[in-house]
Write a protein that holds these residues in place. Structure first.
Motif, PDB file in Angstrom:
ATOM      1  N   HIS A 278       0.835  -1.209   0.000  1.00  0.00           N
ATOM      2  CA  HIS A 278       0.000   0.000   0.000  1.00  0.00           C
ATOM      3  C   HIS A 278       0.861   1.247   0.000  1.00  0.00           C
ATOM      4  N   GLU A 279       2.047   1.148   0.569  1.00  0.00           N
ATOM      5  CA  GLU A 279       2.952   2.302   0.565  1.00  0.00           C
ATOM      6  C   GLU A 279       3.701   2.379  -0.780  1.00  0.00           C
ATOM      7  N   ILE A 280       4.394   1.325  -1.118  1.00  0.00           N
ATOM      8  CA  ILE A 280       5.130   1.274  -2.403  1.00  0.00           C
ATOM      9  C   ILE A 280       4.846  -0.102  -2.998  1.00  0.00           C
ATOM     10  N   SER A 281       4.224  -0.086  -4.158  1.00  0.00           N
ATOM     11  CA  SER A 281       3.879  -1.365  -4.778  1.00  0.00           C
ATOM     12  C   SER A 281       4.980  -1.900  -5.682  1.00  0.00           C
ATOM     13  N   THR A 282       5.887  -1.045  -6.163  1.00  0.00           N
ATOM     14  CA  THR A 282       6.921  -1.473  -7.116  1.00  0.00           C
ATOM     15  C   THR A 282       8.223  -0.761  -6.807  1.00  0.00           C
ATOM     16  N   TYR A 283       9.334  -1.535  -6.880  1.00  0.00           N
ATOM     17  CA  TYR A 283      10.683  -0.991  -6.695  1.00  0.00           C
ATOM     18  C   TYR A 283      11.472  -1.224  -7.994  1.00  0.00           C
TER      19      TYR A 283
ATOM     20  N   GLY B 259      21.130  -2.800 -16.189  1.00  0.00           N
ATOM     21  CA  GLY B 259      19.813  -3.372 -16.358  1.00  0.00           C
ATOM     22  C   GLY B 259      18.962  -3.104 -15.127  1.00  0.00           C
ATOM     23  N   THR B 260      17.723  -2.773 -15.328  1.00  0.00           N
ATOM     24  CA  THR B 260      16.839  -2.418 -14.224  1.00  0.00           C
ATOM     25  C   THR B 260      15.871  -3.551 -13.963  1.00  0.00           C
ATOM     26  N   LEU B 261      15.878  -3.996 -12.717  1.00  0.00           N
ATOM     27  CA  LEU B 261      14.929  -5.009 -12.267  1.00  0.00           C
ATOM     28  C   LEU B 261      13.695  -4.328 -11.703  1.00  0.00           C
ATOM     29  N   THR B 262      12.509  -4.759 -12.103  1.00  0.00           N
ATOM     30  CA  THR B 262      11.254  -4.268 -11.552  1.00  0.00           C
ATOM     31  C   THR B 262      10.778  -5.271 -10.517  1.00  0.00           C
ATOM     32  N   ILE B 263      10.721  -4.829  -9.256  1.00  0.00           N
ATOM     33  CA  ILE B 263      10.372  -5.716  -8.142  1.00  0.00           C
ATOM     34  C   ILE B 263       9.014  -5.293  -7.620  1.00  0.00           C
ATOM     35  N   ARG B 264       8.045  -6.200  -7.700  1.00  0.00           N
ATOM     36  CA  ARG B 264       6.706  -5.912  -7.204  1.00  0.00           C
ATOM     37  C   ARG B 264       6.582  -6.424  -5.772  1.00  0.00           C
ATOM     38  N   VAL B 265       5.799  -5.708  -4.996  1.00  0.00           N
ATOM     39  CA  VAL B 265       5.512  -6.106  -3.615  1.00  0.00           C
ATOM     40  C   VAL B 265       4.203  -6.887  -3.645  1.00  0.00           C
TER      41      VAL B 265
END
Length: 789
Positions: free
Chosen positions: A557-562, A580-586
């Protein structure tokens, strides 16, 4: 008189025909119950010769064949002891030829032959004789059997079973070699005299052949008869009876004798030196000529084998024996070069393959000849210094750099200059080019090993003086690697972290790939672009790395994706790196770390909309759209399209009712009283065949009085139609049951029935749109239109 004369007289007496006077006497003896005959014959002096009767029976008569007398030939006489000479006995003859060939005098018993007898047809005849009482017809003596033998005379010549014999004998045979045996037969009796004794002699064929008199075997009479000199001989053989003596009969036959071939002739070359020519461009295996040795023999005796036994061209040429023609075919064994050698000399030998040891003394059965081969100059294409070229070049070289040089020369003595070119079918992208004068190949576009590691080119060399003579050579260009590509993630990573994750927990393992191919192999290093308080990367030193958390707990709820930037670098020179950028979902996870839901779905949940609800809303929208489309289509169909669909489609519209009237006399067809009744006239209605866009209010015409004439009524209605702008633009057939005065039938068309000209203005038709432009032109044309209508 000498013994020879006596023998000659005896022989002549034997040949002279003379009758036999032998008598057969029948009598009975009381002591011996056998039939006995007494013979009585007359001697040469005519006196009867008597001999004592014996107890046995004389039962043979002898008769010469081929009797030539005019009377019947006398055979002999039968006589019984019971015959008293009073004619009381009767003699009967039966058996072979009885009554036809042989007849008997029934009173005297004399037997005669009625015709000439041929012993070759039948050598003896068996007959039976009996004496019977003429009155009682009872036999007075038992029946007696006797034989008449035919004495042979020399009346048949010897004959051969075949008129022509065919035989063969090898040539060069020794004297006395048997060729063939011929045998004749004689139909005469061989057991009586010399009539059937045959002696053979040769009438034709000497001195080459002879025949054995007794056996008929033909033998060679001359030594070393050569088939090559004479092959066919005809020999005539005679067979003569009577032992070959004078007066004997003879027959002949012909024997055709052929001398068969033996290998008694060696092969011989007609020329001791043979000259041949061959172009230097002849490929290996090319036949350049043939040699042939003649042999007088035939068949296998003439078979010859050719070989090269000496010379300075033994390694350059081969010779093959052609079996059907017995020729030696000389072929090219190695490539020829006029500039290197222009003349070769070969020594060729021809030898018989089947040699007869009996004729070694006639040998040797082989011969030799010298073959001189001249090499002719040919304008040859250029020759490259190598059969193929391999060039290696780094992919980062500058444009125009020479990667290698091909070399070619003209092998001819003229040494024409060479022009080089590239076959563009092997370099469609035109990455390379070549210097036409010196054969230097250089780059015309940048190289990239990752796109193409090899380039297979084809270089063409041609003579400037003769461009048609060309030669090709393959050129292989290998592109060497340069470290010009940075490593990247191997795949796209879909990474998530659980809300209840702990610090140091592994959430992803990553790897990288690099298009480059260093000699030492790939080696990658992983690091973070900047210090991140939430995640860290740990290099495994095996070209992979682990992504770990640095704190406990995450809230979607605070940050859904890093977003986590990761730097990947290689170890080659120069070092290449990329980020390279990794998309990390919570995501929400269970106690085992299994993902249950992520932030993207959680955002939709508060609105109360699920996937099923979205699908239902979409279906409702589609149904509404379909209803609107159907409604619009139905509404459009309500509008009736005009009968005239285009401005070119102008034609009369005739409505047929299939109702034929009865003519002017028919007053019962329909009642026209309604035309005279003003009350029956309905108000003018709009036409139903077309709906004009501009609606005109119809003009109401006053009703006609009760006594209005029918003609005035029709004219009035016609005027209304002429002035009606909503009338159709085509002729319309209207029947009013009135023809007019004097039976003048005029057209009732609204196009020509206007009462006044120029009273109507049809310009408003142009305002109705393009569909009415044609009508506007027809009605608004003025006088010119009316004249042409």
């Amino acid at each position: 008189m000498t013994i020879q004369q006596v023998l000659l007289l005896l022989l002549l007496w034997m040949w002279l025909p003379h009758p036999c006077h032998t008598e057969m006497l029948f009598r009975r003896t009381p002591d011996v119950r056998t039939k006995s005959f007494g013979g009585r014959a007359s001697g040469s002096d005519g006196k009867a010769i008597h001999r004592q009767k014996r107890g046995w029976m004389w039962n043979q008569f002898f008769l010469l064949e081929e009797y030539t007398g005019s009377d019947y030939q006398y055979v002999g006489k039968l006589h019984s002891d019971q015959d008293k000479g009073d004619g009381s006995l009767k003699y009967i003859l039966s058996g072979d030829g009885a009554g036809t060939l042989f007849i008997i005098d029934e009173k005297t018993g004399d037997i005669h032959a009625t015709r000439r007898i041929d012993r070759e047809e039948k050598a003896f005849y068996t007959l039976r004789a009996q004496a019977i009482n003429r009155r009682t017809l009872r036999p007075v003596e038992p029946e007696s059997e006797f034989v008449i033998k035919i004495h042979d005379i020399n009346d048949n010549e010897p004959t051969f079973p075949e008129e022509i014999y065919t035989a063969s004998v090898p040539e060069m045979s020794v004297v006395g070699t048997s060729v063939v045996q011929v045998t004749a037969t004689d139909a005469d009796d061989p057991s009586y005299g010399n009539s059937a004794r045959i002696i053979y002699s040769i009438l034709q064929g000497q001195p080459y052949f002879s025949v054995e008199p007794e056996t008929g075997i033909i033998r060679t009479a001359l030594p070393n008869m050569n088939r090559e000199n004479r092959e066919q001989y005809q020999v005539v053989i005679q067979a003569k009876d009577m032992g070959g003596q004078m007066g004997g009969l003879s027959g002949t036959t012909t024997v055709n004798i052929t001398l068969t071939d033996v290998n008694d002739n060696p092969p011989r070359f007609p020329q001791s030196t043979i000259h041949l020519r061959v172009p230097e461009s002849s490929p290996v295996g090319t036949a350049i000529g043939s040699v042939k040795a003649t042999d007088a023999d035939t068949g296998k005796n003439a078979e010859v084998e050719y070989r090269i036994i000496d010379g300075d061209g033994t390694d350059m040429f081969d010779i093959v024996t052609q079996k059907d023609t017995q020729e030696g075919i000389i072929t090219v064994r190695k490539p020829l070069d006029y500039e290197t050698r222009r003349l070769y000399t070969l020594k060729v030998e021809a030898e018989n393959t089947h040699v007869d040891p009996r004729f070694y003394y006639l040998g040797p059965f082989k011969d030799t000849a010298i073959v001189k081969i001249s090499v002719e100059d040919v304008d040859e294409p250029p020759i490259f210094s190598r059969s193929s070229y391999l060039f290696e070049v780094h992919e980062d070289i500058e444009l125009g750099t020479i990667i290698g040089t091909v070399m070619a020369r003209d092998p001819d003595s003229a040494s024409s200059p060479i022009r080089f070119s590239l076959d563009r079918h092997t370099d469609l992208d035109r990455i390379f080019n070549i210097h036409s004068g010196n054969g230097s190949i250089y780059t015309s576009k940048p190289l990239d090993r990752e796109i193409s590691q090899w380039h297979n080119l084809s270089v063409i060399a041609s003579e400037i003086n003769n461009p048609k003579d060309t030669t090709r050579v393959p050129v292989y260009v290998r592109i060497l690697d340069v470290n010009d590509n940075a490593p990247q993630f191997a795949v796209f990573y879909d990474t998530f972290v659980c809300e209840n994750a702990r610090a140091g927990q592994l959430i992803q393992t990553i790897s990288a790939v690099d298009k480059d191919d260093p000699l030492g192999g790939q080696k990658f290093f992983f690091s973070l672009a900047a210090v991140n308080p939430n995640f860290t990367v740990q290099d495994n030193e095996d070209n992979t790395a682990r992504i770990l958390t640095r704190r406990n707990g995450f809230s979607r709820h605070e940050i859904s994706t890093y977003l986590l930037p990761v730097v990947i670098s290689d170890n080659d020179y120069p070092i290449q790196s990329s980020t390279g950028t990794l998309t990390i979902r919570v995501c929400a996870c269970d106690s085992r770390g299994n993902m249950q839901s992520c932030s993207a779905e959680a955002l939709l949940l508060p609105a109360g909309l699920s996937t099923g609800a979205l699908v239902a809303i979409l279906l409702c929208i589609i149904i509404l759209l379909v209803i609107v489309v159907l409604f619009a289509a139905l509404k459009r169909q309500r509008k009736k399209e005009p009968l005239i669909l285009s401005k070119e489609d102008i034609r009369d519209n005739i409505v047929s009712y299939n109702d034929e009237g009865g003519g002017e006399e028919d007053t019962q067809a329909f009642d026209i009283g309604t035309l005279r009744n003003p009350a029956a006239i309905e108000d003018k209605k709009l036409r139903r065949d077309i709906i004009p866009e501009t609606l005109f209010v119809p003009r109401r015409t006053p009703s006609a009085p009760d006594n209005t004439d029918v003609r005035d009524f029709i004219n009035q209605r016609l005027k209304e139609h002429d002035t009606d702008p909503s009338a159709p633009p085509y002729d319309s057939l209207a029947t009013y049951a009135y023809e007019g005065n004097d039976s003048i039938a005029e057209s009732l068309s609204s196009l020509e029935s206007g009462t006044t000209e120029g009273d109507q203005n049809y310009d408003y038709l142009r305002e109705w749109g393009p569909r009415f432009n044609k009508l506007a032109e027809m009605y608004g044309g003025g006088e010119s239109d009316k004249d042409t209508s």
